[in-house]
Scaffold this motif. Sequence first.
Motif, PDB file in Angstrom:
ATOM      1  N   ALA A   1     -38.318  11.828 -31.176  1.00 15.53           N
ATOM      2  CA  ALA A   1     -38.184  12.226 -29.950  1.00 15.53           C
ATOM      3  C   ALA A   1     -38.166  10.973 -29.197  1.00 15.53           C
ATOM      4  O   ALA A   1     -37.717  10.406 -28.318  1.00 15.53           O
ATOM      5  CB  ALA A   1     -39.182  13.096 -29.460  1.00 15.53           C
ATOM      6  N   ASP A   2     -39.005   9.902 -29.687  1.00 20.30           N
ATOM      7  CA  ASP A   2     -39.202   8.497 -28.956  1.00 20.30           C
ATOM      8  C   ASP A   2     -38.101   7.662 -29.248  1.00 20.30           C
ATOM      9  O   ASP A   2     -37.956   6.773 -28.415  1.00 20.30           O
ATOM     10  CB  ASP A   2     -40.750   8.006 -29.401  1.00 20.30           C
ATOM     11  CG  ASP A   2     -40.752   7.591 -30.721  1.00 20.30           C
ATOM     12  OD1 ASP A   2     -40.232   8.266 -31.529  1.00 20.30           O
ATOM     13  OD2 ASP A   2     -41.633   6.793 -30.919  1.00 20.30           O
ATOM     14  N   ALA A   3     -37.589   7.935 -30.278  1.00 15.55           N
ATOM     15  CA  ALA A   3     -36.187   7.020 -30.632  1.00 15.55           C
ATOM     16  C   ALA A   3     -35.207   7.917 -31.431  1.00 15.55           C
ATOM     17  O   ALA A   3     -35.417   7.809 -32.662  1.00 15.55           O
ATOM     18  CB  ALA A   3     -36.692   5.754 -31.584  1.00 15.55           C
ATOM     19  N   PRO A   4     -34.427   8.473 -30.512  1.00 11.55           N
ATOM     20  CA  PRO A   4     -33.683   9.384 -31.401  1.00 11.55           C
ATOM     21  C   PRO A   4     -32.385   9.192 -32.002  1.00 11.55           C
ATOM     22  O   PRO A   4     -31.772   9.929 -32.435  1.00 11.55           O
ATOM     23  CB  PRO A   4     -33.355  10.396 -30.191  1.00 11.55           C
ATOM     24  CG  PRO A   4     -33.456   9.808 -28.876  1.00 11.55           C
ATOM     25  CD  PRO A   4     -34.425   8.666 -29.349  1.00 11.55           C
ATOM     26  N   TYR A   5     -32.179   7.782 -31.956  1.00  9.16           N
ATOM     27  CA  TYR A   5     -30.878   7.085 -32.770  1.00  9.16           C
ATOM     28  C   TYR A   5     -31.474   5.758 -33.460  1.00  9.16           C
ATOM     29  O   TYR A   5     -32.162   5.177 -32.582  1.00  9.16           O
ATOM     30  CB  TYR A   5     -29.815   7.286 -32.264  1.00  9.16           C
ATOM     31  CG  TYR A   5     -29.956   6.318 -30.894  1.00  9.16           C
ATOM     32  CD1 TYR A   5     -29.443   4.898 -30.972  1.00  9.16           C
ATOM     33  CD2 TYR A   5     -30.084   6.866 -29.507  1.00  9.16           C
ATOM     34  CE1 TYR A   5     -29.289   4.363 -29.697  1.00  9.16           C
ATOM     35  CE2 TYR A   5     -30.148   6.028 -28.380  1.00  9.16           C
ATOM     36  CZ  TYR A   5     -29.837   4.500 -28.438  1.00  9.16           C
ATOM     37  OH  TYR A   5     -29.822   3.821 -27.177  1.00  9.16           O
ATOM     38  N   LEU A   6     -30.873   5.397 -34.273  1.00  8.12           N
ATOM     39  CA  LEU A   6     -30.948   4.069 -34.826  1.00  8.12           C
ATOM     40  C   LEU A   6     -29.596   3.293 -34.332  1.00  8.12           C
ATOM     41  O   LEU A   6     -28.459   3.940 -34.489  1.00  8.12           O
ATOM     42  CB  LEU A   6     -31.216   3.861 -36.340  1.00  8.12           C
ATOM     43  CG  LEU A   6     -32.379   4.338 -36.702  1.00  8.12           C
ATOM     44  CD1 LEU A   6     -32.173   4.597 -38.295  1.00  8.12           C
ATOM     45  CD2 LEU A   6     -33.457   3.852 -36.365  1.00  8.12           C
ATOM     46  N   ASP A   7     -29.788   1.938 -34.039  1.00  8.29           N
ATOM     47  CA  ASP A   7     -28.378   0.869 -33.784  1.00  8.29           C
ATOM     48  C   ASP A   7     -27.924   0.864 -35.210  1.00  8.29           C
ATOM     49  O   ASP A   7     -27.948  -0.431 -35.480  1.00  8.29           O
ATOM     50  CB  ASP A   7     -28.867  -0.135 -33.002  1.00  8.29           C
ATOM     51  CG  ASP A   7     -27.666  -1.050 -32.327  1.00  8.29           C
ATOM     52  OD1 ASP A   7     -26.634  -0.376 -32.814  1.00  8.29           O
ATOM     53  OD2 ASP A   7     -27.838  -2.103 -31.834  1.00  8.29           O
ATOM     54  N   CYS A   8     -27.186   1.584 -35.959  1.00  8.99           N
ATOM     55  CA  CYS A   8     -26.693   1.280 -37.218  1.00  8.99           C
ATOM     56  C   CYS A   8     -25.240   1.117 -37.335  1.00  8.99           C
ATOM     57  O   CYS A   8     -24.453   1.608 -36.179  1.00  8.99           O
ATOM     58  CB  CYS A   8     -27.121   2.289 -38.001  1.00  8.99           C
ATOM     59  SG  CYS A   8     -26.575   3.832 -37.501  1.00  8.99           S
ATOM     60  N   ALA A   9     -24.839   0.572 -38.284  1.00  7.60           N
ATOM     61  CA  ALA A   9     -23.252   0.269 -38.317  1.00  7.60           C
ATOM     62  C   ALA A   9     -22.931   0.262 -39.968  1.00  7.60           C
ATOM     63  O   ALA A   9     -23.839  -0.185 -40.765  1.00  7.60           O
ATOM     64  CB  ALA A   9     -22.778  -1.214 -37.579  1.00  7.60           C
ATOM     65  N   TYR A  10     -21.579   0.561 -39.827  1.00  7.95           N
ATOM     66  CA  TYR A  10     -20.756   0.663 -41.302  1.00  7.95           C
ATOM     67  C   TYR A  10     -19.746  -0.411 -41.080  1.00  7.95           C
ATOM     68  O   TYR A  10     -18.768  -0.094 -40.456  1.00  7.95           O
ATOM     69  CB  TYR A  10     -20.585   1.713 -41.495  1.00  7.95           C
ATOM     70  CG  TYR A  10     -19.517   2.262 -42.908  1.00  7.95           C
ATOM     71  CD1 TYR A  10     -20.324   2.381 -44.052  1.00  7.95           C
ATOM     72  CD2 TYR A  10     -18.268   2.050 -42.853  1.00  7.95           C
ATOM     73  CE1 TYR A  10     -19.532   2.796 -45.160  1.00  7.95           C
ATOM     74  CE2 TYR A  10     -17.413   2.523 -43.874  1.00  7.95           C
ATOM     75  CZ  TYR A  10     -18.036   2.823 -45.195  1.00  7.95           C
ATOM     76  OH  TYR A  10     -17.516   3.008 -46.236  1.00  7.95           O
ATOM     77  N   LYS A  11     -19.758  -1.606 -41.607  1.00 10.74           N
ATOM     78  CA  LYS A  11     -18.990  -2.784 -41.262  1.00 10.74           C
ATOM     79  C   LYS A  11     -17.926  -3.375 -42.419  1.00 10.74           C
ATOM     80  O   LYS A  11     -18.977  -3.509 -43.438  1.00 10.74           O
ATOM     81  CB  LYS A  11     -19.781  -3.896 -40.456  1.00 10.74           C
ATOM     82  CG  LYS A  11     -20.087  -3.282 -39.006  1.00 10.74           C
ATOM     83  CD  LYS A  11     -18.813  -3.118 -38.293  1.00 10.74           C
ATOM     84  CE  LYS A  11     -19.229  -2.252 -36.930  1.00 10.74           C
ATOM     85  NZ  LYS A  11     -18.127  -1.943 -36.235  1.00 10.74           N
TER      86      LYS A  11
END
Lengths: 446, 446
Positions: free
Chosen positions: A319-329
């Motif tokens: 809840a305090d960070a409901p996503y990660l700034d992730c990528a598939y590059k």
Amino acid sequence: MNPQSSPLLTDLYQLTMLQAYFDEGMNEIAVFEFFVRDLPPQRNFLMTAGLEQVLQFLENLHFTPEELNWLAGCGRFNTDFIDFLKTLRFTGDVHAMPEGTLFFPHQPILRITAPITQAQLVESRIINLLHFQTLIASKAARSVLVAHGKLLVDFGLRRAHGAEAGMLAARAGYLAGYSGTATVLAGAQFGIPLYGTMAHSYIQAHANETAAFERFARSQPTNTVLLIDTYDTETAAEKVVKLAPRLQQQGIHIKSVRLDSGNLSEHAHKVRAILDQGGLSEIGIFCSGNLDEHEIARLLAQGAPIDGFGVGTRLDTSADAPYLDCAYKLVEYASQPRRKRSEGKATWPSRKQVYRIHAADGSLDHDILTLENDVQTGTPLIQPFMLSGKRMAAPEPLEESRHRAAAELARLPEYLKQLETAQRPYTAEIAPALRQLAEAVDRTTH
Amino acid sequence: MNPQSSPLLTDLYQLTMLQAYFDEGMNEIAVFEFFVRDLPPQRNFLMTAGLEQVLQFLENLHFTPEELNWLAGCGRFNTDFIDFLKTLRFTGDVHAMPEGTLFFPHQPILRITAPITQAQLVESRIINLLHFQTLIASKAARSVLVAHGKLLVDFGLRRAHGAEAGMLAARAGYLAGYSGTATVLAGAQFGIPLYGTMAHSYIQAHANETAAFERFARSQPTNTVLLIDTYDTETAAEKVVKLAPRLQQQGIHIKSVRLDSGNLSEHAHKVRAILDQGGLSEIGIFCSGNLDEHEIARLLAQGAPIDGFGVGTRLDTSADAPYLDCAYKLVEYASQPRRKRSEGKATWPSRKQVYRIHAADGSLDHDILTLENDVQTGTPLIQPFMLSGKRMAAPEPLEESRHRAAAELARLPEYLKQLETAQRPYTAEIAPALRQLAEAVDRTTH
């Protein structure tokens, strides 16, 4: 079309790009890496999870006749391309950090090496699977660190974001060190230990609370956890004291009571005193209700006599960070290193390895991110899991991943164990060889 | 065992309570209602979504032989109870607010009336389904309100929490007024319009950007959206200007360009000028990258020449409020009204109805929550959808729910349309009859 396995659980642009690659006759080997750009607020480390589901997805990748029919009928793709999709399977390689490994920004935790059509098609679902479990394992590890061995149970199914989120949150939480889950299907499918008590509705459905307690205890004599906050918590604790001797005569021992509302620390102290005065010091106190790692740490710091915690919504939604700034590059195509230079979103080119250097006491000291062929001292974290579409070993048992996670958490230096953002981030260096390659790539792409 | 339909996708306590009810011979009619306790921060209203998936789940409810075997083998349940589960189906009634209806705290949006074993068993999955889609529709409606008819597309699959979250977020977003989604399977399964462009990897896989643009345009001549921020946004816009006449000779018209990084307002202004000067005023500008309703409102307030928005992570995770404080509570058992009095979590007893009173201009004025049999003036919002386990009508087409949502948003008074928390909340009254019953129930339960 099963959302969990369908290759149509992808973004439309993956399929339009595939059609374009097909038209161009472009299908050289592409290398994609999955990484997280930044730590979210209040995270000092991340923990990998979800690789097993990615491997399952890749080894079963195919279009069903129904899916091919839908694609043919949607008017966006030509017949030759649909024919090409008929036989498409995943024939590439997968390198990854094993599940339960700690990692840091810009470190790839998964690498896909495959003809570009395959590697591109699977992007959306690979991110979808790795992002969520890594998010939850990273969140769960924080309550594991502060609970100091107290029972931690995932209660989050109802407010998890859908069926798969409930299942995979139970898995990621267990992997990170939770004792188990309330989600029955996660027990059936992943072998995770199950925990459960009773709902307020059970108490309410009975004419009085004591009758509800007694009947439940008779039905679940080996698993008697009584919920005591439906009307008045301390009054209910007194009822438990009166009821216990009668149940003991029938050979039934109440295991614990559960508190789910109000000031949990205050109620736990009062209930503990009532139970102890009633000679029931063996009955434990289990708490739930809006808990997270901060609340658990606060309750334990106050010396609240609580033996276990049910953690629900705030775990399963992170809840305090409901996503990660992730990528598939894309980092390489047809043997040429590639990178993206978009503002704030630049990526490191080519196949990479992460080396971890441990201190003398075994704790994490620093990491080095470099090119795969630039060998460094330290432990390389990225290993091969699939070659030419075939797994290199049987699926890792979840218990083994869980042991790895526990060992990893034990190696965390103190400054990264705290719940607040550490005063200095962990040292995750970029090796000179990698910086030099990035500059060289920039000179040649336009 | 399919997580989306399995009755084992439930909390363990539902099954232990069922065993206890079975042992006690308790299976009178229970009434449960689902409601939200409080608005999360930055929400002035909520929008119902997910009823169709709940109805599907209930009409298909049964245990498969595999599931029964697992239950028999897990050691917690007796043989007679497993036999009882073999024939368990949902035979109850469902009353609800139709999808796309605006609602407020403490108003039930779903009521289940069924033998208590059935009504209890389905709790976890009903909450799981209704909570998530309602969460997302309520979030999506906010960007719909500020976008003033600009194209809005769901791009969130990759960071949605699992497969079902990706699917149902696409559905809830479309219901609330989004134009469509990038998630192909949501198009195939729900008939939602699909939108898509190209990824950075497509540009990077080509030797140069112009070649990538040209080849993609040839492959997707009717859907040419070019991603122009891989290296340098304005340079790429100049390349588009040079390329456009050559493509026009082949009968290909570029539909739009997409910006995905940097200062979107600045880039949009510069790119608009470059395209206009190049005689390409018909090419639209589509933006994505960390967008939400606040960012969209800000960009449009700045006069950024943007024609459409791809909204991903922050929509599909409802990032600023990733859960609702919702509950599914027993309000009646064996014809007796029930309520829970736990601190901060008290509930209103008995079967209820919500009456909505509209102002002269058709906008929402206030609501009254009361007992089902306490008829008030105004529009009753809760309707029957299933009686004795059978639907009362064919599933409502998604387009119809979407039209209802649009009509509802058009009736929102101005003070509730703003993105910030309204200075005064909407008036949702509790009728005297309901208060009186609550007091009467408190006098009789203990």
